[in-house]
Scaffold this active site. Structure first.
Site, mmCIF file in Angstrom:
data_model
loop_
_atom_site.group_PDB
_atom_site.id
_atom_site.type_symbol
_atom_site.label_atom_id
_atom_site.label_comp_id
_atom_site.label_asym_id
_atom_site.label_seq_id
_atom_site.Cartn_x
_atom_site.Cartn_y
_atom_site.Cartn_z
ATOM 1 N N LYS A 1 0.761 -1.220 -0.032
ATOM 2 C CA LYS A 1 0.051 -0.075 -0.077
ATOM 3 C C LYS A 1 0.841 1.309 -0.117
ATOM 4 O O LYS A 1 0.418 2.296 0.522
ATOM 5 C CB LYS A 1 -1.062 0.109 1.129
ATOM 6 N N HIS B 1 7.407 -7.409 -1.996
ATOM 7 C CA HIS B 1 7.161 -6.697 -0.751
ATOM 8 C C HIS B 1 8.325 -7.274 0.117
ATOM 9 O O HIS B 1 8.071 -7.087 1.459
ATOM 10 C CB HIS B 1 5.981 -6.968 -0.501
ATOM 11 N N SER C 1 -4.835 3.039 4.106
ATOM 12 C CA SER C 1 -4.781 2.511 2.809
ATOM 13 C C SER C 1 -5.229 0.973 2.881
ATOM 14 O O SER C 1 -6.033 0.232 2.516
ATOM 15 C CB SER C 1 -3.701 2.626 1.906
#
Ligand code: PPS
Length: 293
Positions: free
Chosen positions: A46, A101, A131
């Site tokens: 995010k 990630h 988010s």
């Protein structure tokens, strides 16, 4: 998060999404063969991942820039650890562009040759939190929650997919000299997208004409990405992953400072204390509101 709600699986102290996790991919990740011209976008979730995927795809693929080929961005710039479409990475033509990630200690060791490039995109963590909260409520494969307070506790404690935001950014920053890495913030991209695209091009050693830079910038604005089904992952999130309603979209608000509409003053102050304690030795610049300089 209660045990019954746990949607992540821990591997080497990092929380992967349980439904998307494949042990055979992750356990061999450190030995994964890297090419000198590979490029990686690394983010905590995010923080601007699909935005940067779109930018890099537009920079590298002329067919994308000129809209002559309709390939979802996710297939041009796939996730290294969640290969949802089972792409054959080993036979992808160079340059390969991946997104990840992963924390610094789980990425392929070949990245330490410092040839392949890494673009680390970070975002102020209050907006990341908000988010994540909305995305979690949208997606069937994530736990829904009506309590920002509980969600914030989980975020600050790292009980999330992606583990702890502080560990992620600090780990990458403190080990930056081991990699060929550039840090860029979501907020800087938001403030001046053209300059950010030029900065990214310079790091990637990609020279584009003025016209091509214009085409990249135009197609990477929030509004244009939101209305482009290939860029906004419309099909993927609705039909492949599943959403709880029809209105929600991957591109939600795309704003700096949206956290102010969600966190109370007390929550924000508690967050600040933990942020200050964790980040005191990390000189990266954070922008919390759009009018800030
Ligand atoms: S994920 O799930 O980790 O891949 O999500 P990620 O792409 O990192 O983050 C999603 C947020 O990025 C916003 N976004 C953008 N903001 C500004 N401009 C553009 N072009 C853009 N594209 C994506 C997206 O709206 C999500 O943020 P929020 O605050 O939820 O709107």
């Amino acid at each position: 998060m209660d045990n019954k709600d746990k949607v992540y699986v821990k591997f080497k102290d990092y929380n992967f999404h349980k439904a998307l996790f494949k042990m055979e991919i992750v356990k061999n990740m450190e030995d994964y063969e890297i090419r000198d011209d590979d490029v990686f976008i690394v983010t905590y979730p995010k923080s601007g991942t699909i935005w940067t995927q779109q930018i890099l795809s537009l920079i590298y693929f002329e067919d994308h820039r000129n809209r002559t080929e309709n390939i979802p961005t996710m297939d041009r710039v796939p996730s290294l650890e969640y290969n949802i479409h089972n792409l054959d990475f080993a036979n992808m033509p160079s340059p390969r562009i991946f997104t990840s990630h992963l924390p610094y200690y789980l990425v392929p060791k070949g990245l330490k040759d410092k040839k392949a490039k890494i673009l680390y995109v970070y975002r102020n963590p209050k907006d990341v939190l908000i988010s994540c909260f909305h995305f979690s409520n949208l997606m069937v494969i994530l736990p829904s929650s009506n309590s920002i307070e509980k969600f914030m506790q989980n975020f600050l404690n790292g009980n999330m997919i992606g583990s702890c935001w502080f560990d992620h950014i600090k780990g990458w920053y403190e080990h930056r000299h081991d990699f060929n890495i550039m840090f860029i913030s979501y907020e800087d991209m938001k403030k001046d997208l053209r300059s950010s695209v030029l900065k990214i091009c310079s790091f990637l050693e990609k020279e584009l004409s003025e016209e091509d830079v214009d085409a990249v910038v135009r197609q990477a604005t929030f509004q244009n990405m939101k209305s482009d089904p290939l860029a906004n992952y419309k099909y993927i999130i609705k039909h492949e992953l599943g959403t709880r309603n029809d209105e929600g979209s991957f591109l939600r608000k795309g704003a700096v400072g949206d956290w102010k509409h969600h966190l109370t003053v007390d929550q924000s102050e508690r967050f600040d204390k933990i942020f200050d304690m964790n980040m005191k030795n990390i000189p990266l610049k954070f922008i919390w509101n759009i009018n800030e300089e």
